[in-house]
Scaffold this active site. Sequence first.
Site, PDB file in Angstrom:
ATOM      1  N   THR A  45      37.253 -37.574  52.277  1.00 35.73           N
ATOM      2  CA  THR A  45      36.099 -37.686  53.131  1.00 35.73           C
ATOM      3  C   THR A  45      36.711 -38.021  54.469  1.00 35.73           C
ATOM      4  O   THR A  45      37.899 -38.328  54.514  1.00 35.73           O
ATOM      5  CB  THR A  45      35.265 -38.862  52.571  1.00 35.73           C
ATOM      6  N   GLY A  89      26.461 -38.928  47.563  1.00 41.37           N
ATOM      7  CA  GLY A  89      27.595 -39.842  47.417  1.00 41.37           C
ATOM      8  C   GLY A  89      27.477 -41.070  48.290  1.00 41.37           C
ATOM      9  O   GLY A  89      26.512 -41.246  49.042  1.00 41.37           O
ATOM     10  N   ASP A  90      28.497 -41.897  48.197  1.00 43.65           N
ATOM     11  CA  ASP A  90      28.516 -43.126  48.983  1.00 43.65           C
ATOM     12  C   ASP A  90      28.539 -42.860  50.482  1.00 43.65           C
ATOM     13  O   ASP A  90      28.134 -43.707  51.274  1.00 43.65           O
ATOM     14  CB  ASP A  90      29.713 -43.995  48.586  1.00 43.65           C
ATOM     15  N   GLY A 103      36.757 -41.740  48.409  1.00 45.74           N
ATOM     16  CA  GLY A 103      37.109 -41.784  46.994  1.00 45.74           C
ATOM     17  C   GLY A 103      35.906 -41.427  46.152  1.00 45.74           C
ATOM     18  O   GLY A 103      34.930 -40.865  46.661  1.00 45.74           O
ATOM     19  N   GLY A 105      32.726 -41.741  44.978  1.00 48.61           N
ATOM     20  CA  GLY A 105      31.706 -42.535  45.635  1.00 48.61           C
ATOM     21  C   GLY A 105      30.850 -43.386  44.723  1.00 48.61           C
ATOM     22  O   GLY A 105      30.320 -44.411  45.147  1.00 48.61           O
TER      23      GLY A 105
HETATM   24  N1  ASP Z   1      33.389 -40.626  48.726  1.00 50.41           N
HETATM   25  C1  ASP Z   1      33.016 -39.231  48.715  1.00 50.41           C
HETATM   26  C2  ASP Z   1      31.897 -39.029  47.746  1.00 50.41           C
HETATM   27  O1  ASP Z   1      31.925 -39.606  46.687  1.00 50.41           O
HETATM   28  C3  ASP Z   1      34.114 -38.305  48.380  1.00 50.41           C
HETATM   29  C4  ASP Z   1      35.494 -38.676  48.778  1.00 50.41           C
HETATM   30  O2  ASP Z   1      35.712 -39.534  49.623  1.00 50.41           O
HETATM   31  O3  ASP Z   1      36.446 -38.110  48.204  1.00 50.41           O
HETATM   32  O4  ASP Z   1      31.039 -38.228  48.006  1.00 50.41           O
END
Ligand code: ASP
Length: 298
Positions: free
Chosen positions: A169, A199-200, A221, A223
């Site tokens: 992200t 997502g987060d 990560g 999320g």
């Molecule tokens: N955090 C993001 C999500 O879960 C994806 C990522 O950061 O890899 O949508």
Amino acid sequence: MHSNNNNRWCLVVHGGAGKYRLLAQGICSPQTYLKGIEEALQAGAHILQQGGPAIDAVVQAITAMENNPIFNAGRGSVLTQAGHVEMDACLMDGKSQQVGSVAAVRRIANPIQLAQKVLYNTEHVLLCADGAEAFAQTQGIPLIDPQTLITPPRQQEIHQHATPEEWGTVGAVALDQHGNLCAGTSSGGLAGKHPGRIGDSAIAGASTYAQNHACAVSTTGIGEYFQRLCTAFHICLLYTQGMSIEEAVQTAFHQIEQLGGRGGLIAIDHQGNYFWIKNTPYMARGVITPDHQHITLH
Ligand code: ASP
């Protein structure tokens, strides 16, 4: 912990935590990622060094990464199971504690700019999907053909069973010369996610949090872990309870790891001290202050 003794301004950005499949496949070199981070730092630093606001620096730094197809945000976003781009973004201003977020938008080139419009021009915190896109039109933000956001490597991934941790992200946290903090995050989400999954990166308190006189945080990560633990807010809470930024990040990230979460985050406090952490092979990231710049991938 890294100190910023001059206590003037500071910008930290990340280009996502993950396995970076484009690197493994030789499609992108490490230098490509480092250059992408440097461009984002420069875009934001340009504003901060002239005394501009942290919120504009964060938006410009993230816009640069959304426009860069190597990052999973804006153009270059990963695809859902159904083969669509659905993007999330969140922006929080530490001074006003206002938040603007968008979720599951498909036809927006720069979701972080739409999040800024939500923050400034609505009474709301989060707009999603068609409603967010209708709002964009009232704000002079054009709706684009979603196909233009899809790059060839992302198209191929649909057939390659990408795991959720392949990518990342993008995010930025900034302290400006007036002591204001801001945090922002923007993402295409997880590769192969269920259509409609949010997502987060759209959720204040999970991926993104900023509070003046305390700290600003942006995560990356899987999320769901950051949403379950309200990680960005949690770090800020621990900081206000007396932990250093390093202690607060380590404590909150330890909880992510205990649940089996993968990812990373960047954080900065109101004195310009910053700290970053990850448990994935890569997290492109960098920091810039008036007298220091550092960029790294591993
Ligand atoms: N955090 C993001 C999500 O879960 C994806 C990522 O950061 O890899 O949508």
